[in-house]
Design a protein around this motif. Structure first.
Motif, short mmCIF file in Angstrom:
data_model
loop_
_atom_site.label_atom_id
_atom_site.label_comp_id
_atom_site.label_asym_id
_atom_site.label_seq_id
_atom_site.Cartn_x
_atom_site.Cartn_y
_atom_site.Cartn_z
N UNK A 32 4.12 -4.50 13.72
CA UNK A 32 4.71 -5.50 13.14
C UNK A 32 4.67 -5.05 11.36
N UNK A 33 3.54 -4.62 11.15
CA UNK A 33 3.12 -4.40 9.75
C UNK A 33 3.75 -2.84 9.51
N UNK A 34 3.99 -2.27 10.61
CA UNK A 34 4.23 -0.93 10.30
C UNK A 34 6.08 -0.89 9.97
N UNK A 35 6.57 -2.03 10.76
CA UNK A 35 8.00 -2.22 10.42
C UNK A 35 8.21 -2.86 9.01
N UNK A 36 7.27 -3.84 8.57
CA UNK A 36 7.20 -4.44 7.24
C UNK A 36 7.17 -3.24 6.49
N UNK A 37 6.20 -2.28 6.59
CA UNK A 37 5.99 -1.06 5.50
C UNK A 37 7.46 -0.35 5.32
N UNK A 38 8.13 -0.08 6.48
CA UNK A 38 9.23 0.82 6.59
C UNK A 38 10.46 -0.02 5.90
N UNK A 39 10.65 -1.30 6.21
CA UNK A 39 11.67 -2.00 5.42
C UNK A 39 11.37 -2.09 3.99
N UNK A 40 10.27 -2.25 3.66
CA UNK A 40 9.84 -2.38 1.99
C UNK A 40 10.10 -1.01 1.34
N UNK A 41 9.72 0.02 1.90
CA UNK A 41 9.84 1.31 1.52
C UNK A 41 11.35 1.85 1.52
N UNK A 42 11.99 1.68 2.61
CA UNK A 42 13.51 2.13 2.30
C UNK A 42 14.45 1.08 1.57
N UNK A 55 3.84 2.05 0.67
CA UNK A 55 2.71 1.34 1.35
C UNK A 55 1.24 1.45 0.66
N UNK A 56 0.57 0.55 1.35
CA UNK A 56 -0.76 0.42 0.88
C UNK A 56 -1.64 1.58 0.94
N UNK A 57 -2.61 1.88 0.20
CA UNK A 57 -3.58 2.81 0.71
C UNK A 57 -4.90 2.40 1.09
N UNK A 58 -4.94 2.52 2.69
CA UNK A 58 -6.02 2.38 3.41
C UNK A 58 -6.11 3.07 4.54
N UNK A 59 -7.00 2.73 5.46
CA UNK A 59 -7.08 3.60 7.06
C UNK A 59 -6.08 3.37 7.98
N UNK A 60 -5.26 1.93 7.57
CA UNK A 60 -4.46 1.45 8.60
C UNK A 60 -2.84 1.96 8.32
N UNK A 61 -2.54 2.53 7.27
CA UNK A 61 -1.24 3.26 7.25
C UNK A 61 -1.05 4.47 6.52
#
Length: 400
Positions: A378-388, A394-400
């Protein structure tokens, strides 16, 4: 071709060596997988073979003696291992990701020491996140200084692979307030590894507790994590790429078992066919599963190939690092859906007999469900939407 370095430990020299070694470990791991899963028996012999075949060091840079295989090969290796046994396949994930962090943060002498330990067949596991903090980044574990000596106090959980490790990577708060990564000997005084992981999936990953009671740390093996922020990097995408490969491997195992289970199933009476494999709705569902799996593999390979492009650069930009995370996130979404969907359809299409415990076919869904909880899509989808939509990186950490 790989060569022996010591005590029957091989050093992988190229990508094909790595793939060949992965198949050898996978074949061995598959033999006892069901019994280990059902009885929660840890795969010590299988992980020893992983190390002996040199797979633990396949991404160590060539100037330090490693093969530095491509990211695409790395993903393939993890797919092979996780198709055979996703506990065996998950256990080394942290080691591979941690070595990348050490390559970014470490001095030449530090990297030489750690990388040589891995090439000699030693294993590195993480003392995982902490169980009762507000989020996975918050730490209570402290590094203290007493009379010029450094000590760790704390307790970790989700410490995947800790029972198999020679070295443990422990994050802690430095007395000055910043986060450090420390490497401690698994046998050091004050270290206690407890195999109390009881998740219903990924049962034999040894993802339980590590207790640290006044554990002395060699200052040579303390890494300042502030160095990770000095320049753009794609360590999050790199770590996540392996997580994607784990999910794809689980999906591949479930799909193979689906084909076998359908061949053994009886057709529904109303289908008016001789075999379950002729049922129209079954054909449709198997076709859907195949497309979903193929898409996940293609997206995984595409993301890995982009990381391979970045590996050729001396430095990357924020935009390039962001694109890496986005491509891996897209692959993670499809891998997540493929692993969960196909492992559930396996039981549906296999019929009642597929639920019998002696077949242990439920392990794929259990493993997929537990592993995909690590970094929810669900947070991957959030990152994709916010990016496009908003061009938010996206944030810079180990989870994305």
């Amino acid at each position: 071709m790989s060569h022996l370095i010591s005590d029957n430990v091989h050093v992988v020299k190229n990508d094909q060596d790595a793939i060949n070694a992965a198949y050898q470990v996978a074949d061995f791991a598959l033999e006892g997988r069901n019994e280990r899963d059902q009885k929660r028996q840890l795969p010590f012999a299988e992980i020893d073979l992983f190390s002996q075949k040199g797979l633990g060091g396949i991404r160590i840079p060539q100037n330090f003696g490693g093969a530095f295989v491509s990211n695409k090969t790395l993903a393939h290796v993890f797919r092979i291992l996780n198709k055979a046994d996703s506990s065996v396949g998950q256990i080394p994930q942290n080691q591979i990701a941690l070595l990348n962090m050490i390559n970014i943060m470490g001095t030449e002498p530090q990297k030489t020491f750690i990388f040589n330990e891995i090439l000699q067949g030693k294993r590195l596991a993480n003392g995982g996140p902490e169980r009762h903090t507000k989020d996975t980044k918050t730490l209570n574990t402290r590094l203290t200084i007493e009379d010029g000596h450094y000590f760790l106090e704390g307790e970790k959980f989700y410490s995947t692979g800790s029972s198999f490790a020679h070295w443990l990577a422990i994050k802690a708060i430095h007395p000055e307030g910043h986060v450090v990564l420390t490497i401690v000997n698994r046998e050091a005084a004050g270290v206690e590894v407890i195999d109390n992981w009881n998740g219903f999936g990924q049962r034999t990953t040894s993802s339980g507790t590590v207790k640290l009671d006044h554990v002395e740390v060699d200052p040579f093996l303390i890494f300042d994590e502030r160095l990770l922020g000095n320049a753009p990097n794609y360590r999050g995408a790199y770590s996540q790429l392996i997580q994607v490969a784990i999910d794809v491997g689980i999906a591949e195992a479930a799909f193979a078992d689906t084909l076998s289970a359908v061949q053994k199933a009886r057709p529904i009476v109303d289908a008016n066919v001789e075999k379950a494999s002729f049922e129209h709705y079954t054909l449709q569902e198997v076709g859907k599963s195949n497309v979903l799996l193929d898409a996940a593999i293609l997206l995984l390979d595409e993301a890995a190939e982009y990381l391979d492009e970045l590996d050729q650069l001396d430095a990357v930009t924020d935009e390039q690092a962001a694109k890496a995370s986005i491509l891996v996130a897209e692959a993670k979404i499809y891998a997540n859906d493929a692993a969960l969907h196909i492992s559930e359809k396996l039981l549906e299409l296999g019929g009642s007999r597929s639920s019998l415990s002696q077949h242990n076919l439920d392990q794929h869904w259990r493993n997929a469900r537990v592993h995909t909880l690590h970094d929810p899509v669900r947070w991957k989808l959030h990152a994709l939407g916010n990016y496009y939509l908003n061009h938010k990186l996206p944030a810079r950490h180990a989870w994305i």
